[in-house]
Structures are given as structure tokens and as C-alpha cells.
Design an enzyme around this catalytic site. Structure first.
Site, PDB file in Angstrom:
ATOM      1  N   ASP A  42       0.836  -1.206   0.000  1.00 37.91           N
ATOM      2  CA  ASP A  42       0.000   0.000   0.000  1.00 37.91           C
ATOM      3  C   ASP A  42       0.872   1.257   0.000  1.00 37.91           C
ATOM      4  OD1 ASP A  42       0.889  -0.250   2.589  1.00 37.91           O
ATOM      5  OD2 ASP A  42      -1.087  -0.033   3.533  1.00 37.91           O
ATOM      6  N   SER A  43       2.200   1.066   0.138  1.00 37.81           N
ATOM      7  CA  SER A  43       3.142   2.181  -0.055  1.00 37.81           C
ATOM      8  C   SER A  43       3.031   2.733  -1.476  1.00 37.81           C
ATOM      9  CB  SER A  43       4.573   1.726   0.239  1.00 37.81           C
ATOM     10  OG  SER A  43       4.880   0.560  -0.483  1.00 37.81           O
ATOM     11  N   ASP A  81      -1.268  -5.881  -0.779  1.00 40.71           N
ATOM     12  CA  ASP A  81      -1.723  -5.323   0.508  1.00 40.71           C
ATOM     13  C   ASP A  81      -3.214  -5.005   0.501  1.00 40.71           C
ATOM     14  OD1 ASP A  81       0.280  -5.225   2.387  1.00 40.71           O
ATOM     15  OD2 ASP A  81       0.989  -3.229   1.808  1.00 40.71           O
ATOM     16  N   LYS A 110      -1.722  -9.326   2.179  1.00 43.05           N
ATOM     17  CA  LYS A 110      -1.065  -8.971   3.439  1.00 43.05           C
ATOM     18  C   LYS A 110      -1.964  -7.982   4.166  1.00 43.05           C
ATOM     19  CE  LYS A 110       2.806  -6.252   3.600  1.00 43.05           C
ATOM     20  NZ  LYS A 110       2.299  -5.065   4.336  1.00 43.05           N
ATOM     21  N   GLU A 112      -2.287  -5.695   8.119  1.00 46.05           N
ATOM     22  CA  GLU A 112      -1.511  -5.197   9.250  1.00 46.05           C
ATOM     23  C   GLU A 112      -2.170  -5.510  10.592  1.00 46.05           C
ATOM     24  OE1 GLU A 112      -0.665  -1.037   8.669  1.00 46.05           O
ATOM     25  OE2 GLU A 112       0.483  -1.407   6.847  1.00 46.05           O
ATOM     26  N   GLU A 179       8.305  -4.853  10.881  1.00 45.24           N
ATOM     27  CA  GLU A 179       8.799  -3.555  10.400  1.00 45.24           C
ATOM     28  C   GLU A 179       9.248  -2.663  11.563  1.00 45.24           C
ATOM     29  OE1 GLU A 179       6.227  -1.628   7.586  1.00 45.24           O
ATOM     30  OE2 GLU A 179       7.432   0.199   7.586  1.00 45.24           O
TER      31      GLU A 179
HETATM   32  O1  KIV Z   1       3.507  -1.246   1.681  1.00 44.96           O
HETATM   33  C1  KIV Z   1       4.685  -1.599   1.873  1.00 44.96           C
HETATM   34  O2  KIV Z   1       5.621  -1.184   1.170  1.00 44.96           O
HETATM   35  C2  KIV Z   1       4.955  -2.521   2.959  1.00 44.96           C
HETATM   36  C3  KIV Z   1       6.392  -2.813   3.280  1.00 44.96           C
HETATM   37  C4  KIV Z   1       6.947  -1.709   4.084  1.00 44.96           C
HETATM   38  C5  KIV Z   1       6.558  -4.118   3.942  1.00 44.96           C
HETATM   39  O3  KIV Z   1       4.056  -2.986   3.586  1.00 44.96           O
END
Ligand code: KIV
Length: 263
Positions: A42-43, A81, A110, A112, A179
């Protein structure tokens, strides 16, 4: 890679390499490397859309980028994500969000944190959707964490994280991202689990590492946390390439005969 290879690698002591990827061209490049796993993180909201945090990532954004990565690297194991709040609604809506990502080409999702997510993780894994957990500095919770800082420094926080890791494993997660936590805590969590841990800012005892593509390629010079290592000075190289192009155009050296069509 498949989910069993993750565990196998942990037990053989082979480190797992993961990198974020958000677009087709980068996926094509990564497809030609030995990287184990791609994360459509999600980055993406920050790296590709210029938002200041990941809270702006939407399911539509994740669907779009996951599909592009999947078209470029169909042989790679792709984790996508679940974005902010997309898995904090009703079970039916949460499942639909995961379905969107899986049907866009992800092999796993994924999400959180553990609290409040365990029944959903169980439901997903029982429904055929592998889940990667994520603990530590989880940006979707940044306002509850009081900002972006190393997590698990106090004894109570560390204990809680160790328990959460075990709960995520028990709920069916096949791997866990850790993280921005102290190296020693990451070591203890890693040793307590039979599923692998993949670290980012979590030291060298985790079973694997993940970095953001733009960070490791030196494309993002505005952001340089301690845990990032730049493996290629990408921004400098690209800028130099563009300047060469501009100079060639201005000097009339480009295009020349080899770039031109005859009659
Ligand atoms: O969204 C992302 O880039 C992440 C990484 C920091 C693991 O979740």
C-alpha cells in the site's frame, strides 16, 4: 515460490528476498531476477501517487497495480496489501476486498496487525487465500501509534508483539513482515515461529528482507531512513541519461540515420 517454499526456506536457513513492485515495467525487470517474492504494497500511495502516507491507498488502486504487476511477472509469487480499513468492515465486505486482489493476480494478501483480524485471517485461509501478517511499525495505524517510530522498545510492547506473532501464526498466516523493531525482538519472534519472518528495519535475524523498490534503487532521495540501503544510484543514473538525451537533441545528434525510416 509457493507458501510451502516460504517455510521450507526458513527451515533450510535460506534467506527470503522480497521487494515492492507497483507497475508493469518494473515487474518485467524483476521477473528476470532471482527475487523470491513481489509485494504490491500500500506504499504505492506514496511511491506512485505522491501521497504522504499509506492511508490514501484504495482497493481500486491496489487492484489496478496488482493487475499490472501480475501481467509483468506472472511467474513470481505476488503478495498484495489490503489497504486501510478495507478489512475492518463486515466479513462479507472484507472477503470481497481480498477477492478483488486475488482475482487481480495476487497469490496472497497482506494485512496489518493482529487485534481484531484473527477471525478474518482464519476465514481467508480456510477459503483458499494465503495471508501474510505484518507487525511493528504498521503505517495504517500511525495515528494510534503517535507517529512513525520504532515499535516494541518497551517490555510490554515487546511482549504484546511476541504474542501477536504467535496468534497470527496460529490463525494461519504463512509469513510475517516485521517492520522497524529492535533487532533482538525480531530475533526472538523469528525463533519462536515456524513460519518465516521478513524484516524491514528489523535487523539481520529475520528469515528474509523486504525493501521498497524505489528506496533500494536510489529513486527516492527525499526519504532515507536508517534501515534503507541504496544498491543503485538510480536517480543520478536516470538524470544523467535524460541530460544526455536533451544534449543530443539540442546538438542535432539524435535522431541520426539509424533511427530514421527510409522511403
Ligand atoms: O507497503 C509496503 O511497502 C509494505 C512494506 C513496508 C513491507 O508494507
Amino acid at each position: 515460490m509457493n507458501i510451502f517454499d516460504f517455510t521450507l526456506k526458513k527451515h533450510k536457513g535460506e534467506k527470503i528476498s522480497m521487494v515492492t513492485c507497483y507497475d508493469y515495467t518494473s515487474a518485467r525487470i524483476l521477473a528476470e531476477t532471482s527475487i523470491d517474492c513481489l509485494l504490491v504494497g500500500d506504499s504505492v500511495a506514496m511511491t506512485m501517487h505522491g501521497f504522504k502516507d499509506t492511508l490514501s491507498a484504495t482497493l481500486e488502486m491496489m487492484r489496478f497495480h496488482t493487475a499490472a504487476v501480475s501481467r509483468g511477472a506472472s511467474e513470481k509469487f505476488i503478495v498484495s496489501d489490503l489497504p486501510f480499513l478495507s478489512y475492518r468492515k463486515s466479513l462479507s465486505k472484507n472477503v470481497s476486498a481480498a477477492q478483488v486482489l486475488m482475482q487481480s493476480g495476487a497469490q496472497a494478501v497482506k494485512l496489518e496487525n493482529a487485534t481484531g483480524n484473527l477471525p478474518f485471517i482464519r476465514h481467508l485461509t480456510e477459503s483458499g487465500i494465503p495471508v501474510m501478517g505484518h507487525l511493528g511499525l504498521t503505517m495504517q495505524l500511525m495515528h494510534m501509534l503517535g507517529g512513525l517510530k520504532v515499535q516494541g522498545r518497551s517490555e510490554s510492547q515487546a511482549e504484546r508483539m511476541k504474542q501477536d506473532a504467535l496468534l497470527l501464526q496460529e490463525a494461519g498466516c504463512f509469513a510475517l513482515v516485521l517492520e522497524c523493531i529492535p533487532t533482538q525482538l525480531a530475533k526472538e519472534i523469528t525463533q519462536s515461529l515456524h513460519i518465516p519472518t521478513i524484516g524491514i528495519g528489523a535487523g539481520f535475524h529475520t528469515d528474509g528482507q523486504v525493501l521498497v523498490y524505489q528506496d533500494l534503487l536510489g529513486l527516492n532521495t527525499d526519504f532515507k531512513p536508517k534501515f534503507v540501503k541504496v544498491f543503485v544510484e538510480g536517480q543520478v543514473k536516470i538524470r544523467n541519461g535524460i541530460e544526455k538525451y536533451v544534449q543530443a537533441v539540442k546538438a542535432g545528434d539524435f535522431p541520426n540515420d539509424e533511427h530514421c525510416y527510409g522511403n
